[in-house]
Design a protein around this motif. Sequence first.
Motif, short mmCIF file in Angstrom:
data_model
loop_
_atom_site.label_atom_id
_atom_site.label_comp_id
_atom_site.label_asym_id
_atom_site.label_seq_id
_atom_site.Cartn_x
_atom_site.Cartn_y
_atom_site.Cartn_z
N LEU A 98 0.83 -1.21 0.00
CA LEU A 98 0.00 0.00 0.00
C LEU A 98 0.86 1.25 0.00
O LEU A 98 0.52 2.24 -0.66
CB LEU A 98 -0.92 0.02 1.22
CG LEU A 98 -2.10 -0.93 1.17
CD1 LEU A 98 -2.87 -0.84 2.47
CD2 LEU A 98 -3.01 -0.57 0.01
N SER A 99 1.96 1.20 0.72
CA SER A 99 2.82 2.38 0.77
C SER A 99 3.78 2.40 -0.40
O SER A 99 4.77 3.10 -0.39
CB SER A 99 3.57 2.44 2.09
OG SER A 99 4.53 1.43 2.14
N ARG A 100 3.47 1.61 -1.42
CA ARG A 100 4.33 1.57 -2.60
C ARG A 100 3.56 2.05 -3.83
O ARG A 100 4.02 2.90 -4.56
CB ARG A 100 4.83 0.14 -2.83
CG ARG A 100 6.21 0.08 -3.44
CD ARG A 100 6.59 -1.34 -3.78
NE ARG A 100 6.84 -2.19 -2.63
CZ ARG A 100 8.00 -2.23 -1.97
NH1 ARG A 100 8.97 -1.46 -2.33
NH2 ARG A 100 8.16 -3.03 -0.95
N ILE A 101 2.40 1.50 -4.04
CA ILE A 101 1.62 1.88 -5.21
C ILE A 101 0.18 2.21 -4.82
O ILE A 101 -0.62 1.31 -4.56
CB ILE A 101 1.57 0.75 -6.26
CG1 ILE A 101 2.95 0.18 -6.46
CG2 ILE A 101 0.96 1.23 -7.57
CD1 ILE A 101 3.10 -1.22 -5.93
N PRO A 102 -0.16 3.47 -4.75
CA PRO A 102 -1.52 3.85 -4.37
C PRO A 102 -2.42 3.92 -5.60
O PRO A 102 -2.01 3.55 -6.69
CB PRO A 102 -1.31 5.24 -3.79
CG PRO A 102 -0.11 5.77 -4.48
CD PRO A 102 0.68 4.61 -5.03
N ASN A 137 -7.20 7.48 4.31
CA ASN A 137 -5.80 7.48 4.71
C ASN A 137 -5.61 6.87 6.09
O ASN A 137 -4.65 6.15 6.33
CB ASN A 137 -5.26 8.93 4.70
CG ASN A 137 -4.95 9.40 3.30
OD1 ASN A 137 -4.60 8.62 2.44
ND2 ASN A 137 -5.08 10.70 3.09
N GLY A 141 -3.49 3.59 6.35
CA GLY A 141 -2.25 3.85 7.06
C GLY A 141 -2.13 3.07 8.35
O GLY A 141 -1.11 2.43 8.61
N VAL A 142 -3.17 3.08 9.14
CA VAL A 142 -3.11 2.41 10.44
C VAL A 142 -3.08 0.89 10.26
O VAL A 142 -2.34 0.19 10.95
CB VAL A 142 -4.29 2.82 11.33
CG1 VAL A 142 -4.25 2.07 12.64
CG2 VAL A 142 -4.25 4.33 11.58
N GLN A 145 0.35 -0.03 9.26
CA GLN A 145 1.24 0.13 10.41
C GLN A 145 1.13 -1.07 11.36
O GLN A 145 2.14 -1.59 11.83
CB GLN A 145 0.85 1.42 11.14
CG GLN A 145 1.93 2.04 11.95
CD GLN A 145 2.96 2.73 11.07
OE1 GLN A 145 2.80 2.81 9.86
NE2 GLN A 145 4.03 3.18 11.67
N GLY B 95 8.83 6.28 4.05
CA GLY B 95 7.47 5.76 4.05
C GLY B 95 7.43 4.25 4.07
O GLY B 95 6.78 3.62 4.90
N GLY B 141 0.97 7.00 9.20
CA GLY B 141 0.27 6.31 8.11
C GLY B 141 0.00 7.21 6.94
O GLY B 141 0.28 6.86 5.79
N VAL B 142 -0.55 8.37 7.21
CA VAL B 142 -0.91 9.28 6.12
C VAL B 142 0.33 9.85 5.45
O VAL B 142 0.39 9.96 4.22
CB VAL B 142 -1.82 10.42 6.63
CG1 VAL B 142 -2.14 11.38 5.51
CG2 VAL B 142 -3.09 9.83 7.21
N ALA B 144 3.19 8.43 5.18
CA ALA B 144 3.76 7.36 4.36
C ALA B 144 2.96 7.17 3.08
O ALA B 144 3.51 6.99 1.99
CB ALA B 144 3.80 6.06 5.15
N GLN B 145 1.67 7.25 3.22
CA GLN B 145 0.77 7.08 2.07
C GLN B 145 1.02 8.18 1.03
O GLN B 145 1.09 7.91 -0.17
CB GLN B 145 -0.67 7.17 2.58
CG GLN B 145 -1.69 6.48 1.71
CD GLN B 145 -1.61 4.98 1.86
OE1 GLN B 145 -0.90 4.46 2.71
NE2 GLN B 145 -2.32 4.29 1.01
N ASN B 146 1.17 9.40 1.49
CA ASN B 146 1.42 10.51 0.58
C ASN B 146 2.78 10.38 -0.10
O ASN B 146 2.93 10.69 -1.28
CB ASN B 146 1.34 11.84 1.33
CG ASN B 146 -0.09 12.28 1.52
OD1 ASN B 146 -0.98 11.83 0.81
ND2 ASN B 146 -0.32 13.16 2.48
N ALA B 148 4.19 7.68 -0.83
CA ALA B 148 4.04 6.64 -1.83
C ALA B 148 3.49 7.22 -3.12
O ALA B 148 3.97 6.90 -4.21
CB ALA B 148 3.12 5.54 -1.31
N LEU B 149 2.51 8.09 -3.00
CA LEU B 149 1.94 8.72 -4.19
C LEU B 149 2.98 9.54 -4.90
O LEU B 149 3.13 9.49 -6.12
CB LEU B 149 0.75 9.60 -3.80
CG LEU B 149 0.06 10.32 -4.96
CD1 LEU B 149 -0.51 9.32 -5.94
CD2 LEU B 149 -1.04 11.25 -4.46
N ARG B 151 6.16 9.14 -4.89
CA ARG B 151 7.16 8.28 -5.50
C ARG B 151 6.62 7.55 -6.72
O ARG B 151 7.35 7.25 -7.65
CB ARG B 151 7.65 7.24 -4.49
CG ARG B 151 9.09 7.45 -4.04
CD ARG B 151 9.40 6.44 -2.98
NE ARG B 151 8.29 6.35 -2.04
CZ ARG B 151 7.89 5.24 -1.46
NH1 ARG B 151 8.48 4.11 -1.73
NH2 ARG B 151 6.89 5.25 -0.61
#
Lengths: 211, 211
Positions: A98-102, A137, A141-142, A145, B95, B141-142, B144-146, B148-149, B151
Amino acid sequence: MATETRRTDALSRERIVDAAIEMLDNAGEGGLTFRALAAQLRTGPGAIYWHVANKSELLVAATDAVLAAAIPSDDAIRTVALSVYDAIDAHPWIGTQLSRIPSQPAIWRIFERIGRQLQALGVPVTDQFTWASALLNYILGVAAQNAALARSVEPGTDRTDFLDTVSAVWADLDPDQYPFLRTVASQLRDHDDRAQFVAGLDLILAGITGA
Amino acid sequence: MATETRRTDALSRERIVDAAIEMLDNAGEGGLTFRALAAQLRTGPGAIYWHVANKSELLVAATDAVLAAAIPSDDAIRTVALSVYDAIDAHPWIGTQLSRIPSQPAIWRIFERIGRQLQALGVPVTDQFTWASALLNYILGVAAQNAALARSVEPGTDRTDFLDTVSAVWADLDPDQYPFLRTVASQLRDHDDRAQFVAGLDLILAGITGA
DNA sequence: ACCTGAACACCGTTCAAGT
DNA sequence: ACCTGAACACCGTTCAAGT
């Protein structure tokens, strides 16, 4: 129009993704190898490349397949959130993904359900997008985590043992520098990740309905 | 007691971690290689293993160093949150790292500051741990999520172009299946990630102060 | 104590060759 | 159209040998 007899073990994108998910579940991210995957499918590593561009695409497809299957038909935010949480808990490797490709289709579906529910709750149009994003998010995210924590504990060690260790470290920290951590050290040991996830979610929902 | 003349380019854990951070910033996660790192430090790959156990430990140390430097002395939750957000934004590789190994010293320090602030806000003792966790999880979490986007957008393409593309896809979805996404498609294009991050944070804080 | 760098056991990916 | 599997260009990590 000749009816074609398909061998059940014919290679297909779907079979590849399914096998990949199984390997990821069993052996973690390090366990998914094109050689091992090919062996499992009784073929050579090159064959996989006919159906899948590369490993990155395979991981995206696997993540999407698991999430898509997990999303319930129910629109209630808590239900959707817990479904996603449980799916990531059951397939911890999704967390890293998830933290790689959103912005995958499955994520869009989750976002859609959250947004609709906010509309039903009477949230002002100007806030719908922002607040739905905050919820999405938070959920992703949580959940990611927590999956990380679950994975970081070595297969052998018990989760309770691990939390005991961290709890002991917190309790021993310098009182001047870490007064808060010392105070809550004992709570760390017995806390329930899932309940904590819901508590945070409810905090956001309270902020939304209170506005 | 002989004073020892230390060559400035002597290898040390600190120099290795600094060089690793620089390579991660410049070339991303794929760019950090023990061979490349050794070349940068004018030594062989084996030398690094005298100071660092393995690549995983090196990544943890790099993440911890960046986060530790980013945490401000100010305790205000919004200040701490934005500092972490900006640090992850500036070093997107963190992230992925966060969703891999949690419970690092730097994270404890963030948790400590959040908890102290909740105490100052008069949050009941029984809720402090749970709500501080919700805030920490949201922030990490958020952010890291951002990252990811950020990247996921290929170096060449503009962020605006990317959002335009997704926005167009949303606008074209089936109205029966995705009514909400169609409604907010236009908002996706111009949204500000950082402002959205703060909006979600404020939602949680509103939920806390409202209780 | 610390560094060197060749060597080992792997990877993802490609591609000529097959059916 | 789809599969095969050897080969290529890498990795992280180890370890005998040096200083």
